[in-house]
Enzyme design. Structure first.
Site, PDB file in Angstrom:
ATOM      1  N   TYR A   1      55.348  61.283  -3.250  1.00 21.50           N
ATOM      2  CA  TYR A   1      55.938  60.168  -3.984  1.00 21.50           C
ATOM      3  C   TYR A   1      55.807  58.860  -3.198  1.00 21.50           C
ATOM      4  CZ  TYR A   1      59.261  57.378  -6.625  1.00 21.50           C
ATOM      5  OH  TYR A   1      59.844  56.391  -7.375  1.00 21.50           O
TER       6      TYR A   1
ATOM      7  N   CYS B   1      93.513  59.442  38.233  1.00 27.44           N
ATOM      8  CA  CYS B   1      93.679  58.196  37.474  1.00 27.44           C
ATOM      9  C   CYS B   1      92.789  58.129  36.238  1.00 27.44           C
ATOM     10  CB  CYS B   1      93.434  56.977  38.371  1.00 27.44           C
ATOM     11  SG  CYS B   1      91.710  56.781  38.903  1.00 27.44           S
TER      12      CYS B   1
END
EC number: 2.7.7.-
Length: 312
Positions: free
Chosen positions: A93, A175
């Site tokens: 297509y 941390c």
């Protein structure tokens, strides 16, 4: 109750139409990395006088993509839908008028295993064993050694030709340095280097490499080569692989000037100039504005925390 997200769900196969494309829009589509696709074709249509020129494209992506991501790849003006039909039908297509803007890969046969020849074509196009492993896992497992040897002799193996960014995160234990590194990129794009070990087993060209809890456990010259811009291979048990990281994340409890003894290395500045960004953990009391908890803050060396220039 939170509202459900609207719009199409992530999908591998999409079609698009772009009316009156500019040369810039065409070039953007031409320059998309072919490793994004299992198969991609885009045709030019309506070139005759009196018709609307447009691009008609079909993409079978290597991974599922969201609607917005597909829009970003092909352009905001594109009309995009999920594809129907087979890859071959979409190829026919999109190429029906005979003017192909770009085509890469090969149409996939749904439900059928990819064969070795298609895997080889993809390998030679992309220079990436990782791409082959992702797109043709069965073929890769059965033919790994042969594919690896082919890549070596073909001269198509990817090599680093960019400066790898180096981001250093410094802070006390607990941390959130490692979590910061985890959040930097997708897990599939990240490799965590085993510490105190010269082997890079399991590294397959990931673009992000993490040196977690680093305190100088790599040889000095090895670290410099990793943080540079030139082609580099790293050792695995039984072979080598090209180092292709675009970012290195180094987390540490110590500032860079503490990693190596200045008397043991020839010029510490060789490392500092390779560092792209440097962040330190600051508690609320150390910050200029009131913050309820600590956080990472980028510094602009030379400064009190790091009295040397970086990134030059």
């Amino acid at each position: 109750m939170p509202s459900k997200k609207s719009g199409p769900q992530p999908h591998k196969r999409w079609v698009f139409t772009l009316n009156n494309p500019s040369e810039e829009e065409k070039n953007k589509i031409r320059e998309l990395p072919i490793s994004l696709f299992d198969y991609f074709v885009c045709g030019e249509e309506g070139l005759e006088e009196g018709r609307t020129p447009h691009l008609q494209g079909f993409a079978n992506f290597a991974k599922k993509q969201t609607f917005n991501k597909v829009k970003w790849y092909f352009g905001a003006r594109c009309h995009i839908e999920k594809a129907k039909g087979t890859d071959q039908q979409n190829k026919e297509y999109c190429s029906k008028e005979g003017h192909i803007l770009i085509e890469c890969g090969a149409p996939r046969n749904q439900g059928k295993r990819s064969d070795l020849s298609t895997a080889v074509s993809t390998l030679l196009e992309t220079g990436s064993l990782v791409t082959v492993a992702e797109q043709f896992p069965v073929t890769y497992v059965r033919n790994f050694r042969g594919l690896a040897e082919l890549l070596k002799v073909s001269g198509k193996m990817q090599q680093r030709d960019w400066k790898t960014a180096v981001h250093v995160i410094v802070g006390p234990p607990g941390c959130g340095k490692s979590q910061w590194a985890r959040n930097f990129a997708e897990p599939s794009d990240t490799y965590w280097k085993p510490s105190r070990n010269k082997w890079w087993d399991g590294y397959h060209g990931e673009e992000v490499v993490v040196l977690d809890d680093f305190y100088g456990w790599l040889p000095w010259d090895d670290l410099l080569r990793l943080c540079d811009r030139y082609p580099l291979t790293v050792e695995t048990k039984g072979g080598t692989v090209p180092f292709l990281a675009r970012s290195i994340l180094i987390t540490s409890n110590q500032a860079p000037q503490e990693w190596y003894s200045s008397t043991a290395v020839p010029a510490v500045e060789a490392l500092y100039r390779r560092i792209t960004t440097l962040q330190f953990w600051k508690t609320a009391g150390e910050q200029s504005t009131e913050v309820p908890e600590g956080r990472f803050e980028a510094v602009d060396p030379p400064c009190a925390l790091f009295p040397y220039k970086i990134n030059y």
